[in-house]
Design a protein around this motif. Structure first.
Motif, mmCIF file in Angstrom:
data_model
loop_
_atom_site.group_PDB
_atom_site.id
_atom_site.type_symbol
_atom_site.label_atom_id
_atom_site.label_comp_id
_atom_site.label_asym_id
_atom_site.label_seq_id
_atom_site.Cartn_x
_atom_site.Cartn_y
_atom_site.Cartn_z
ATOM 1 N N LYS A 206 40.365 31.271 56.347
ATOM 2 C CA LYS A 206 40.876 31.792 55.143
ATOM 3 C C LYS A 206 40.356 33.193 54.695
ATOM 4 C CE LYS A 206 42.213 30.691 50.280
ATOM 5 N NZ LYS A 206 42.316 29.613 49.204
ATOM 6 N N ALA A 207 41.589 34.235 54.468
ATOM 7 C CA ALA A 207 40.855 35.324 54.395
ATOM 8 C C ALA A 207 41.725 36.269 53.263
ATOM 9 C CB ALA A 207 40.763 36.305 55.600
ATOM 10 N N ASP A 208 41.311 37.022 52.690
ATOM 11 C CA ASP A 208 42.051 37.900 51.301
ATOM 12 C C ASP A 208 42.413 39.066 52.007
ATOM 13 O OD1 ASP A 208 41.917 35.946 49.558
ATOM 14 O OD2 ASP A 208 40.200 37.027 48.402
ATOM 15 N N VAL B 221 45.110 24.586 62.153
ATOM 16 C CA VAL B 221 43.752 24.044 62.134
ATOM 17 C C VAL B 221 43.569 22.753 61.249
ATOM 18 C CG1 VAL B 221 42.698 26.390 62.860
ATOM 19 C CG2 VAL B 221 42.837 25.689 60.455
ATOM 20 N N ASN B 222 42.475 22.193 61.438
ATOM 21 C CA ASN B 222 42.495 20.835 60.699
ATOM 22 C C ASN B 222 41.951 21.196 59.124
ATOM 23 O OD1 ASN B 222 39.440 21.026 60.523
ATOM 24 N ND2 ASN B 222 39.580 20.102 62.382
ATOM 25 N N ALA B 223 41.977 20.502 58.278
ATOM 26 C CA ALA B 223 41.589 20.508 56.739
ATOM 27 C C ALA B 223 40.507 21.359 56.585
ATOM 28 C CB ALA B 223 42.118 19.495 55.861
ATOM 29 N N ALA B 224 39.437 20.652 57.299
ATOM 30 C CA ALA B 224 38.057 20.991 57.115
ATOM 31 C C ALA B 224 37.857 22.502 57.604
ATOM 32 C CB ALA B 224 36.914 20.185 57.957
ATOM 33 N N ASP B 225 38.297 22.854 58.723
ATOM 34 C CA ASP B 225 38.246 24.416 59.121
ATOM 35 C C ASP B 225 39.048 25.207 58.280
ATOM 36 O OD1 ASP B 225 36.407 23.528 60.848
ATOM 37 O OD2 ASP B 225 38.206 23.113 62.478
#
Length: 108
Positions: free
Chosen positions: A33-35, A24-28
């Motif tokens: 992201k998930a813990d 995915v691109n940097a903005a997305d």
């Protein structure tokens, strides 16, 4: 979990890490992201619990810091998902890259 899928011996671990979706691109990336709570690790992969709905066959990277301070740079592919208690899932992942020591530039 169901039938044993790993070829290497598992080692219990109790650590929370952030998984970052690859592709995915940097903005997305921040939104993807998930813990997660890693519960065991082996030469070939990891198992973790999470309430997040990860897609099977998707790829993520993370850094796992062991109790001795050693950092493991990991890319994993999610292979399967099993339901557990408390609206969580147990995920089984494999490491398509077998070298733990390949740091990505963003972790330096």
């Amino acid at each position: 979990m169901g039938a044993e899928m790993r070829k290497a011996r598992r080692t219990d671990i109790d650590v929370t890490v952030s998984l970052n979706q690859l592709g995915v691109n940097a903005a997305d990336r921040i939104q993807n992201k998930a813990d997660v709570h890693v519960v065991d690790i082996s030469k070939g992969g990891i198992a973790f619990k999470s309430g997040y709905d990860f897609k099977v066959n998707s790829f993520y990277d993370t850094v796992i810091t062991l109790a001795n301070g050693e950092k493991l740079y990991v890319v994993v592919e999610i292979l399967h998902r099993d339901s557990c208690e408390n609206d969580e899932y147990m995920y089984g992942c494999r490491r398509p890259v077998q070298d733990w020591s390949l740091p990505d530039s963003r972790y330096r």
